[in-house]
Design an enzyme around this catalytic site. Structure first.
Site, PDB file in Angstrom:
ATOM      1  N   HIS A   4      22.455  20.006 -18.461  1.00  0.00           N
ATOM      2  CA  HIS A   4      22.180  18.850 -17.605  1.00  0.00           C
ATOM      3  C   HIS A   4      23.133  17.711 -17.960  1.00  0.00           C
ATOM      4  CE1 HIS A   4      18.496  21.251 -17.687  1.00  0.00           C
ATOM      5  NE2 HIS A   4      18.216  20.746 -16.494  1.00  0.00           N
ATOM      6  N   GLU A  15      -8.053  13.612 -19.815  1.00  0.00           N
ATOM      7  CA  GLU A  15      -7.781  14.681 -20.778  1.00  0.00           C
ATOM      8  C   GLU A  15      -6.286  14.930 -20.960  1.00  0.00           C
ATOM      9  OE1 GLU A  15     -12.031  15.652 -19.623  1.00  0.00           O
ATOM     10  OE2 GLU A  15     -10.218  15.026 -18.525  1.00  0.00           O
ATOM     11  N   HIS A  52     -18.357  24.366 -15.027  1.00  0.00           N
ATOM     12  CA  HIS A  52     -18.345  23.801 -16.374  1.00  0.00           C
ATOM     13  C   HIS A  52     -18.498  24.855 -17.463  1.00  0.00           C
ATOM     14  CE1 HIS A  52     -18.560  20.080 -14.250  1.00  0.00           C
ATOM     15  NE2 HIS A  52     -18.828  19.344 -15.310  1.00  0.00           N
ATOM     16  N   HIS A  91      22.657  17.293 -11.749  1.00  0.00           N
ATOM     17  CA  HIS A  91      21.457  17.224 -12.595  1.00  0.00           C
ATOM     18  C   HIS A  91      21.393  18.400 -13.565  1.00  0.00           C
ATOM     19  CE1 HIS A  91      17.225  17.021 -13.794  1.00  0.00           C
ATOM     20  NE2 HIS A  91      17.166  18.314 -13.489  1.00  0.00           N
TER      21      HIS A  91
END
Length: 693
Positions: A37, A434, A496, A279
């Site tokens: 890159h 999270e 869950h 890139h």
């Protein structure tokens, strides 16, 4: 703190030549290996050079210096941006290392790797994770100051330092960075500065394909101090404008800072600048040569670094040495004035625990049902009383995870309305983030001098998985308190109830998953996690029950990952039952029935298969004798983990589908996770052995 005593802008011909040298080195390194890159490393050259030469407090002769600033390159694909500055600054990288970019055995791999290359503060590559790491480092810097020097005026403590970072469009599109930066603004982390490479280019072309919001307005809404730096007339970054913005950002101590830099990728390559091809692809020999002509370099030369340029850049080592010496004087003054805190600093930085720390860990009487999440909470409270470097919290599930180490001490900035708010508090409120919690925990661990844990439900470890994988890759001693570990959580239902999670997490190399059978195993394994923090660093996941489970007599062999919980009676074991977590009780009940039938049966509890695999073969064979081929493993999850342990004649009682919403006792019965099922499986395994199968 700066490596230069003045905020006055200075920019010489040698500085400009050094920046242009960075550009041709980046182009040459990618061209030589044929992939990489180059574009971003070229356009970011002035920014990276300013950071390392003018702003970063660092000493290349001592990359682990406690008083250093940290630098995080979140877009790890532009690793040459960092490697070339480490080379110019004198961190030990050589020109040959740059020539070996992205090849086997080099110190310059495709993405920066912590622990592999001196000066690399964190492993980056998965976009957005570095942003979260930097937020964690800034949090850790504040907590560390609170441990050792809380009364010092702002900017006067040897523990005051700045976290500098570079981020990209891709970083800021990833959700983890948004979570982390929202948290950073809420925490008013004035020791955090990011430079945003706003180059409008991604792999798919102009970022207009997918990214259109006003980033700085978003960050202003997060509570950040924001600035924008326009390019110079040439299209290149304007060093003076960027310098002045960085001075202002460093002076802003009440908020984190974001500086948006409008750059042109691959500047000044005549044909490649501003293109998506630059890139992630080599520019091509002709374009590299043309770029060198634009910059006044010999197009026939590769990896050209003038002696005067290198000598000029290496002067940062002298400035760093002077800064280090000045810091050492302040540090020694602090030691003299704070002998008790200095002794604590020495202990913590050496990775040692307080004398008698193990006495703070509770033990639990056999016979009583206790949820392992509750036992974990008691362990944390006990350890918290004697281990001040221990801190952590939860993703807004503290009441369920039982992770509140001190309800009267919340890690929150001055001015927060909560009565428990304390800039140096011990209980972190990560919020429902999270992703950010996982990446910030990595940054906290990387920063050093504390012990960090974080909690959520096991099923939501999916949100953290990228950060968990990086923690394992970097061998970071972070601890995940993952509760509600199975269908045992009951009525909340299949969304869950983790089923595949234990096997999926065990599949991550270097992550140790701990699923204790009872309260005493929970205490013993927590203690083992603490012992391993510095001696054998690795991330640990504690998978803990919501429901109560029987408590057995404590056995220190639980720290070996697997051990004989109940031995066979009436002769040598004919069958071995292996269980983890809440299913150990099922194995124990099945053993009683098999023993009543006259079948000597051993129960093995295996809270951590990774620890068990670390034990020598002799020990493992004493727990699972090869001669005993009749075996049954039982776990309320998919069976993948257990085939290696039950062998060709064994059986596994598992759960190969999602759960349901009902009382957990009903679920265990309806899904066949019962002692009946284990007894039947044991008979089948014994029959196979008897038949020679």
């Amino acid at each position: 703190m700066s490596t230069t005593p003045s905020n006055t802008f200075e920019w010489t011909e040698l500085d400009q030549r050094a920046v242009d040298t960075v550009r041709v080195l980046a182009a040459d390194a990618v061209q030589k290996v044929g992939n990489g890159h180059p574009g971003t490393a070229m356009s970011l050259a002035p920014a990276a050079y300013l950071i390392f030469q003018r702003f970063l407090q660092h000493d290349p002769a001592d990359p682990a210096w406690t008083g250093r600033d940290r630098f995080v390159l979140s877009p790890g694909h532009t690793s040459l941006t960092l490697y070339i500055q480490l080379y110019l600054s004198g961190y030990g990288l050589t020109l040959e290392d740059l020539k070996s970019f992205r090849v086997w055995g080099s110190l310059t791999p495709g993405h920066p790797e912590h622990g592999h290359t001196a000066g690399v503060e964190t492993t980056t590559g998965p976009l957005g994770q570095g942003v979260g790491n930097a937020v964690g480092m800034a949090m850790a810097a504040r907590y560390e100051r609170g441990l050792f020097d809380p009364e010092a005026p702002a900017g006067a403590s040897p523990f005051d330092h700045t976290i500098w970072g570079i981020c990209s469009d891709g970083d800021l599109e990833e959700g983890v960075s948004g979570e982390a930066c929202s948290l950073a603004g809420h925490q008013k982390l004035g020791n955090l500065v990011f430079l945003y490479d706003d180059n409008h280019i991604s792999i798919e072309g102009d970022t207009a394909t997918a990214f259109s919001e006003d980033v700085l307005k978003r960050y202003e809404a997060y509570g950040w101090h924001v600035q924008r730096v326009a390019p110079a007339a040439s299209g290149d970054l304007d060093p003076k404008a960027l310098h002045d913005a960085m001075v202002a950002a460093r002076a802003e101590t009440g908020r984190p800072s974001m500086i948006a830099m409008r750059t042109v990728i691959a500047w000044p390559a005549p044909n490649a600048q501003g293109t998506e091809e630059s890139h992630g692809s080599a520019l091509g020999a002709d374009e590299v040569a043309a770029t060198k002509r634009v910059l006044g370099f010999d197009p026939e030369q590769s990896f050209e670094v003038a002696d005067a340029v290198l000598a000029h850049a290496r002067e940062v080592g002298d400035r760093g040495s002077q800064s280090h010496a000045q810091w050492t004087k302040r540090f020694e003054d602090w030691r003299s004035a704070n002998p008790k805190r200095a002794a604590e600093f020495d202990r913590i930085s050496a990775g040692e625990l307080p004398d008698g720390w193990e006495k703070a860990i509770p033990s639990f009487p056999a016979g009583k049902d206790v949820a392992t999440r509750k036992a974990s909470g008691e362990v944390l409270k006990g350890l918290g009383a004697v281990v001040p470097e221990l801190w952590g919290g939860s993703a807004d599930l503290a009441g369920s995870n039982l992770t509140t180490i001190d309800a009267n001490s919340s890690f929150l900035p001055a001015g927060n309305p909560l009565a428990s708010a304390d800039p140096y508090g011990r209980t972190i409120h990560f919020g429902i983030r999270e992703h950010a919690m996982g990446s910030a925990m990595n940054g906290i661990a990387l920063h050093g001098n504390t012990r960090i844990y974080g909690g959520t439900f096991l099923t939501f470890s999916d949100y953290m998985r990228g950060a968990v994988r990086l923690a394992a890759l970097m061998k970071l001693p972070v601890t995940y308190v993952w509760t509600h570990d199975s269908i045992g959580l009951g009525e909340d239902g299949p969304t869950h109830q983790p089923v595949e999670h234990m096997a999926a997490l065990r599949a991550i190399p270097g992550l140790n998953m701990v699923r204790p059978a009872d309260a005493n195993e929970t205490a013993i394994t927590w203690a083992e996690v603490f012992r391993r923090h510095d001696a054998n660093p690795a991330p640990h996941g504690l998978a803990l029950t919501r429901q109560g489970v029987p408590t057995y007599e404590a056995n220190p062999d639980a720290a070996k990952g697997g051990y004989v919980l109940f031995e066979a009676e009436g002769g040598a074991a004919q069958v071995i039952l292996i269980g983890t977590g809440s299913e150990v009780q099922i194995a124990v009940a099945a053993r009683e029935r098999l023993q009543a039938e006259g079948i000597p049966t051993r129960v093995v509890s295996m809270p951590c298969v990774e620890w068990f695999q670390e034990q020598d073969l002799a020990y493992r064979d004493t727990v699972l004798p090869p001669a005993v081929r009749a075996r049954v493993a039982v776990e309320a999850g998919i069976a993948l983990t257990w085939y290696r342990y039950v062998g060709d004649a064994g059986r596994i009682v598992s759960l190969e589908h999602f759960g349901a919403s009902a009382d957990y006792k009903v679920l265990y019965k309806e899904f066949g996770l019962t002692d009946d099922a284990v007894v039947t499986a044991a008979h089948e395994s014994l029959a196979d052995v008897a038949a020679g199968r």
